[in-house]
Enzyme design. Structure first.
Site, PDB file in Angstrom:
ATOM      1  N   ASP A 257       0.820  -1.201   0.000  1.00 58.54           N
ATOM      2  CA  ASP A 257       0.000   0.000   0.000  1.00 58.54           C
ATOM      3  C   ASP A 257       0.864   1.265   0.000  1.00 58.54           C
ATOM      4  O   ASP A 257       1.866   1.347   0.711  1.00 58.54           O
ATOM      5  CB  ASP A 257      -0.864  -0.029   1.271  1.00 58.54           C
ATOM      6  CG  ASP A 257      -1.721   1.201   1.408  1.00 58.54           C
ATOM      7  OD1 ASP A 257      -2.569   1.414   0.532  1.00 58.54           O
ATOM      8  OD2 ASP A 257      -1.538   1.956   2.388  1.00 58.54           O
ATOM      9  N   GLU A 299       0.729  -0.645  -5.037  1.00 61.85           N
ATOM     10  CA  GLU A 299      -0.314   0.375  -5.167  1.00 61.85           C
ATOM     11  C   GLU A 299       0.407   1.689  -5.483  1.00 61.85           C
ATOM     12  O   GLU A 299       0.844   2.405  -4.593  1.00 61.85           O
ATOM     13  CB  GLU A 299      -1.134   0.517  -3.888  1.00 61.85           C
ATOM     14  CG  GLU A 299      -2.392   1.325  -4.138  1.00 61.85           C
ATOM     15  CD  GLU A 299      -2.594   2.505  -3.190  1.00 61.85           C
ATOM     16  OE1 GLU A 299      -3.557   3.252  -3.419  1.00 61.85           O
ATOM     17  OE2 GLU A 299      -1.807   2.697  -2.259  1.00 61.85           O
TER      18      GLU A 299
HETATM   19  C1  GLC Z   1      -3.989   3.677  -0.143  1.00 68.18           C
HETATM   20  C2  GLC Z   1      -5.365   3.125   0.099  1.00 68.18           C
HETATM   21  C3  GLC Z   1      -6.242   4.211   0.645  1.00 68.18           C
HETATM   22  C4  GLC Z   1      -5.630   4.733   1.922  1.00 68.18           C
HETATM   23  C5  GLC Z   1      -4.176   5.133   1.721  1.00 68.18           C
HETATM   24  C6  GLC Z   1      -3.473   5.353   3.023  1.00 68.18           C
HETATM   25  O1  GLC Z   1      -3.984   4.659  -1.106  1.00 68.18           O
HETATM   26  O2  GLC Z   1      -5.878   2.566  -1.083  1.00 68.18           O
HETATM   27  O3  GLC Z   1      -7.544   3.743   0.859  1.00 68.18           O
HETATM   28  O4  GLC Z   1      -6.365   5.839   2.360  1.00 68.18           O
HETATM   29  O5  GLC Z   1      -3.446   4.134   1.048  1.00 68.18           O
HETATM   30  O6  GLC Z   1      -3.131   4.124   3.606  1.00 68.18           O
END
Ligand code: GLC
Length: 610
Positions: A257, A299
């Site tokens: 993430d 991500e």
């Molecule tokens: C990523 C997640 C999101 C979250 C962020 C902080 O972008 O997809 O939902 O708010 O990380 O962890």
């Protein structure tokens, strides 16, 4: 413990791993600790998972197979608990799901946890959803059903109630060093000069004052999410330990993430820094040594030119897959404008990436849609970037004359006029409005849009992923606005409980649920064609019409054309210089590629005749 499988894998990576680690940390003691963590991780891995490792080593491209169909969901919203989810596996199997991404489910604070992205304990399933044993049992059942589990690994930060943060607050220096803590604003102010804000509306600024500690803490996201200091090797080693624990519970895909944010340096944007890649590369090697069945999904919601670096090179790979957020937002952009030029441009950029780059394609997920169009390309096309962005978010918020969408803005920034969009696929495509107004014709058109959007999403190169609920046309959940713990975050508009009652309607002829469920199933079925083999070459094709996008899959056995009409009118596509003769996939009728009628918001599939 030494082992005949682990040792050779470790030896293969040893030099590079040690080199990178020492370059970053120059700490031999910490390096030994890391190697101990790796060995212990391997020793704790079950025979069943080691067998999976061997299988995957023989079939390293398993995640590229054409029958891979993904779904993403929140465990609690879908089925309450992990055991509840296990009982609902037949629903996933019915749809041919092979990859399941569960949103964060590790122990989290309440009520504020950013949808689980504030983690209190990286080694423990949240008690509301079950136990570590339940998770292991679930991954086992999933594997038996041919479904791989993807879980988030929230690398960038911990919850401010995580044990490390609590000990930091209690004044323990070693724990304060796991974060970025400052006595006064001197350094924070320097950071702020070059660090953009992630949540300008809901969590402005990048630092939060911590009363207990009497210090400022770096919090890129919300104040209760403390950024970890990866400059400290203890952080890296401990996070690896937790990552391996999840792998040993049977998780097959780790979604790292917010990975672009994990390294901070004064005078920079603190995004996509070189050291981020060193860390991801090390994680990749660690997984290849300890649990090679496990793959990394990054991500990385960044500009396209930053993306490719996260794949690394074929010799030194980093992530196996990334989210295709750039194409995703351009799909929605094209739908709002009825103009596919930017979308085509974006697809061309992706198609020019090297073979090993593989994406997860999707329409919606738990997050908002950020309108990161390629501004240089927009200018080349005579499109004003800011005007365009404002048009698109107003359109999807239903604030533009003639709009059929019912979404909401997310993080509107009055300074930059930037805003993002929330809402479910069905609501953004006009289903909700049509139902509200009882307009049958509008409903038909809205369902055509839903079908077309899924059609193009699943036709692209990569792994298609559905957002749970979209398959039955789930509408927005406006009731979140009445819940004060949810109201401030409009992403909750599309984070709603899965309705079993609505799902049951998927078998009742003529219901919206049945029509959309069938449309999505038919679309997934198209992927059985030989042209969906993972090694097919995929390209866009000129159609001579701004409203119609053509994608061509050149497979070894078959060429297949997908035609997608993003406009509200019937259009005629002209596929100049496309060689061969084609037939319509569904009717079998021959098609003249020079005159190819595509109905408004329609999809057509053409297959080459042998
Ligand atoms: C990523 C997640 C999101 C979250 C962020 C902080 O972008 O997809 O939902 O708010 O990380 O962890």
């Amino acid at each position: 413990m030494k082992d005949t499988q682990y040792q050779p894998r470790f030896i293969r990576h040893k030099d590079e791993l040690e080199w990178l680690f020492m370059e970053l940390y120059n700490d031999r003691h910490a390096l030994r600790q890391l190697e101990d963590v790796m060995e212990a991780g391997y020793a704790a891995r079950s025979g069943e998972l080691k067998a999976l490792d061997e299988q995957r080593l023989q079939d390293p491209d398993w995640y590229k197979r054409q029958d891979m169909l993904g779904m993403t969901m929140y465990t609690d919203l879908f089925a309450g608990t992990l055991n509840g989810l296990r009982e609902r596996l037949p629903y996933l199997k019915e749809q041919g799901i092979r990859y399941l991404h569960l949103m964060p489910l590790l122990q989290m604070p309440r009520p504020h946890n950013d949808g689980g992205y504030a983690v209190e304990d990286f080694n423990r399933v949240d008690p509301k959803m079950g136990t570590n044993e339940d998770l292991a049992a679930l991954t086992h059942s999933l594997r038996e059903s041919g479904i791989s589990l993807c879980l988030d690994f929230v690398m960038n930060h911990t919850a401010s109630s995580h044990e490390w943060a609590m000990r930091a607050k209690a004044g323990e220096k070693a724990y304060q060093d796991m974060y970025f803590c400052y006595d006064d604003r001197t350094i924070p102010d320097q950071f702020e000069q070059t660090m953009p804000e992630v949540f300008p509306g809901t969590a402005p600024g990048n630092f939060s004052w911590c009363e207990e500690m009497n210090k400022w803490v770096l919090t890129t996201f919300h104040t209760y999410q403390w950024d970890l200091n990866y400059g400290n090797p203890a952080v890296f080693v401990e996070m690896v330990r937790s990552m391996l624990l999840l792998a040993n519970l049977g998780v097959e895909v780790l979604r790292i993430d917010a990975v672009p944010y994990i390294w901070k340096q004064l005078g920079t944007s603190c995004r996509n820094l070189r050291q981020v890649h060193t860390i991801v590369r090390m994680v990749r090697m660690i997984l290849e040594c300890v649990c090679p069945a496990v793959i990394l999904k990054g991500e990385v919601v960044m500009a396209p030119h930053e993306l490719a670096a996260y794949f690394g090179t074929p010799e030194k790979p980093e992530c196996h897959v990334l989210y295709n957020s750039s194409v995703m937002l351009n799909l929605w952009g094209a739908l709002a404008s009825g103009d596919v030029r930017l979308l085509k441009h974006q697809l061309d950029v992706f198609h020019s990436l090297p073979e090993h780059c593989w994406f997860v394609n999707y329409l919606r997920c738990h997050d908002d849609i950020g309108w990161g169009f390629d501004e240089a390309a927009e200018r080349d096309m005579g499109i004003d970037p800011l005007m365009h962005k404002r048009y698109v978010y107003q359109f999807f918020a239903g604030d533009f004359p003639g709009s059929y969408a019912m979404g909401e803005l997310y993080n509107f920034d009055p300074d930059t006029l930037d805003a993002r969009t929330c809402g479910t696929t069905a609501s953004l495509c006009g289903v909700e409005k049509a139902l509200k107004e009882g307009d049958e014709a509008a409903l038909d058109t809205a369902i055509d849009r839903v079908k077309m959007m899924h059609g193009i999403m699943m036709f692209q190169k990569g792994l298609p992923m559905l957002n749970c609920g979209d398959e039955i046309g789930q509408l927005n959940g406006w009731e979140y606005q009445q819940d004060e713990t949810l109201a401030e975050d409009s992403r909750n508009l599309h984070r709603t409980a899965f309705s079993l009652e609505n799902a049951a309607l998927r078998t009742k002829e003529g219901t919206v649920q049945q029509r959309i469920f069938q449309a999505v199933a038919d679309t997934a079925q198209v992927r059985n064609q030989p042209a969906f083999a993972p090694d097919s070459y995929v390209s866009t094709w000129d159609t001579g019409d701004r409203g119609v996008l053509a994608l061509v899959r050149f497979g070894r056995e078959q060429t297949m054309v997908g035609l997608f009409n993003f406009s509200a009118y019937d259009r005629r596509a002209v596929l100049n210089s496309l060689q061969g003769s084609f037939a319509d996939l569904h009717t079998g009728e021959p098609v003249d590629v020079q005159h190819c009628l595509v109905p408004a918001y329609g999809v057509r599939y053409l297959v080459s005749k042998p």
